[in-house]
Design an enzyme around this catalytic site. Structure first.
Site, short mmCIF file in Angstrom:
data_model
loop_
_atom_site.label_atom_id
_atom_site.label_comp_id
_atom_site.label_asym_id
_atom_site.label_seq_id
_atom_site.Cartn_x
_atom_site.Cartn_y
_atom_site.Cartn_z
N HIS A 1 114.04 69.73 80.80
CA HIS A 1 113.71 68.36 80.32
C HIS A 1 112.12 68.17 80.34
O HIS A 1 111.62 67.60 79.39
CB HIS A 1 114.69 67.30 81.12
CG HIS A 1 115.93 67.38 80.70
ND1 HIS A 1 116.88 66.78 81.38
CD2 HIS A 1 116.63 67.97 79.67
CE1 HIS A 1 118.09 66.95 80.97
NE2 HIS A 1 117.83 67.72 79.94
N ASP B 1 121.03 75.34 75.03
CA ASP B 1 121.09 75.33 76.35
C ASP B 1 122.59 75.61 76.98
O ASP B 1 123.55 74.49 77.31
CB ASP B 1 120.82 74.00 76.99
CG ASP B 1 120.74 73.43 78.33
OD1 ASP B 1 120.94 74.34 79.17
OD2 ASP B 1 121.13 72.23 78.67
N1 SAM Z 1 121.54 70.27 76.84
C1 SAM Z 1 122.54 69.20 77.96
C2 SAM Z 1 121.24 68.57 78.68
O1 SAM Z 1 120.27 69.22 78.88
O2 SAM Z 1 121.50 67.36 78.96
C3 SAM Z 1 123.47 69.97 78.65
C4 SAM Z 1 124.30 71.02 78.18
S1 SAM Z 1 125.35 71.73 79.29
C5 SAM Z 1 124.34 72.84 80.19
C6 SAM Z 1 126.27 72.87 77.95
C7 SAM Z 1 127.18 72.22 77.19
O3 SAM Z 1 127.62 73.13 76.17
C8 SAM Z 1 128.58 71.67 77.87
O4 SAM Z 1 128.55 70.37 77.78
C9 SAM Z 1 129.54 72.59 77.15
O5 SAM Z 1 130.91 71.77 76.99
C10 SAM Z 1 128.92 72.89 75.74
N2 SAM Z 1 129.59 74.06 75.04
C11 SAM Z 1 129.87 75.18 75.63
N3 SAM Z 1 130.07 76.15 74.61
C12 SAM Z 1 129.60 75.71 73.62
C13 SAM Z 1 129.57 76.11 72.16
N4 SAM Z 1 129.82 77.31 71.80
N5 SAM Z 1 128.88 75.14 71.17
C14 SAM Z 1 128.60 73.88 71.58
N6 SAM Z 1 128.87 73.50 72.48
C15 SAM Z 1 129.08 74.28 73.74
#
Ligand code: SAM
Length: 312
Positions: free
Chosen positions: A19, A186
């Site tokens: 972030h 991410d």
């Molecule tokens: N970017 C967010 C933040 O910094 O607040 C955190 C994201 S977290 C590390 C990863 C997220 O990706 C999870 O909520 C998960 O459910 C979602 N996810 C997993 N595979 C995915 C996909 N193929 N496409 C979109 N979302 C996905």
């Protein structure tokens, strides 16, 4: 498949790195008048409670954001023993760290640290009216929570929540109308294939839109496919003749240890990195000041360190 919930990890050292870098990139990209489109391919739930059940169970924010936020109140270390990083902290936190702390503080009432904004809310806060944000989140519960959280912003058509695979869904939006975009990727890397998919997604996106800024978070763990992520992204950028920056933050050793009963203790996530293709030219200097401070404050053992490497 969907056991990863970011609520357990919100505000940990990886979020601090990700972030802080994200804010620094966006501050630069929003200086130009032309409209910007930001894509968050793995958005999460958007907002987290640090005093909630999930965060309290893992306690990860205590060694991340909450540790950092407590830093300015600490007495400075004795100057005689001080490293370059402690000296620079005593002189004041790096502007990009202060910017990150101020932005998180703006989601909380004065002096409280209950709410932690995920990448969707951090990004939206920094956008201008003409900019757009597209959020991909596949988890059924998190995408519902994200939609409900975003609805409260009343941002209208500026923000779209898509319950789609972010790796695939991005394709139809590139290149964006005004030809200015930031893609944050991410993944949770819960599925081994995510390591290869994130690299393939950047390769495909660069073929569609070579001048975009691509920012990929990755864990630094003893797995060959994790090491491959920055290595392959570097090759991609170099082959395309694009500039890149790789920033890493290590807070502890990755070695397994044992408790008194001989039970193996896994260290948890020891380190992570952000790889950026087409980074703002101001990013390297900003991170060279900030990352040693983060390693000093968030470090849990003598292995704590940071790197900022760039090329192209
Ligand atoms: N970017 C967010 C933040 O910094 O607040 C955190 C994201 S977290 C590390 C990863 C997220 O990706 C999870 O909520 C998960 O459910 C979602 N996810 C997993 N595979 C995915 C996909 N193929 N496409 C979109 N979302 C996905």
């Amino acid at each position: 498949m969907f056991s990863y919930r970011h609520a357990f990890h919100a505000g940990n050292h990886a979020d601090v790195l990700k972030h802080t870098v994200l804010i620094a990139i966006l501050r630069h990209l929003t200086q130009k008048d032309t409209a910007l489109t930001v894509f968050d391919t793995h958005a999460g739930a958007g907002l987290y409670r640090l005093d909630g059940e999930y965060a309290e169970t893992s306690g990860e924010a205590a060694n991340g954001f909450l540790r950092l936020v407590a830093e300015p109140n600490k007495a400075p270390a004795p100057v005689k023993k001080a490293s370059a990083a402690t000296k620079s902290i005593a002189a004041g936190l790096a502007p990009v760290i202060q910017d990150y702390l101020d932005l998180v503080a703006s989601f909380n009432s004065k002096g409280s640290h209950k709410v932690y904004p995920g990448s969707p809310f951090i990004i939206q806060r920094l956008l201008r009216e003409r900019d757009k944000l597209k959020l991909f989140e596949l988890h059924p519960t998190d995408s519902k929570t994200l939609s409900a959280n975003i609805a409260q912003l009343e941002a209208g058509r500026q923000v779209a929540v898509l319950r789609e695979d972010g790796f695939e869904g991005l394709k139809k939006f590139l290149p964006p109308p005004a030809r200015r975009a930031l893609v944050l990727s991410d993944p949770s890397y819960e599925i081994k294939n995510d390591y290869a998919r994130v690299v393939a997604m950047v390769a495909d996106s660069m073929a569609r839109f070579a001048t975009g800024t691509y920012a990929v978070w990755y864990p630094i763990i003893p797995r060959p496919e994790a090491h491959d992520v920055p290595r392959k992204l570097k090759t991609l950028a170099n082959k395309a003749g694009k500039s890149w920056l790789n920033a890493t933050l290590t807070v502890k050793s990755s070695k397994l240890t044992a408790d008194e009963a001989g039970e193996v203790i896994r260290p948890g996530l020891p380190a992570s990195g952000m790889f950026i293709i087409n980074p703002p030219h101001t990013l390297k200097t900003a991170l060279q000041l900030a990352l040693p401070q983060l390693a000093e404050i968030l470090g849990q053992d003598q292995h704590a360190t940071s790197t900022v490497e760039s090329g192209g």
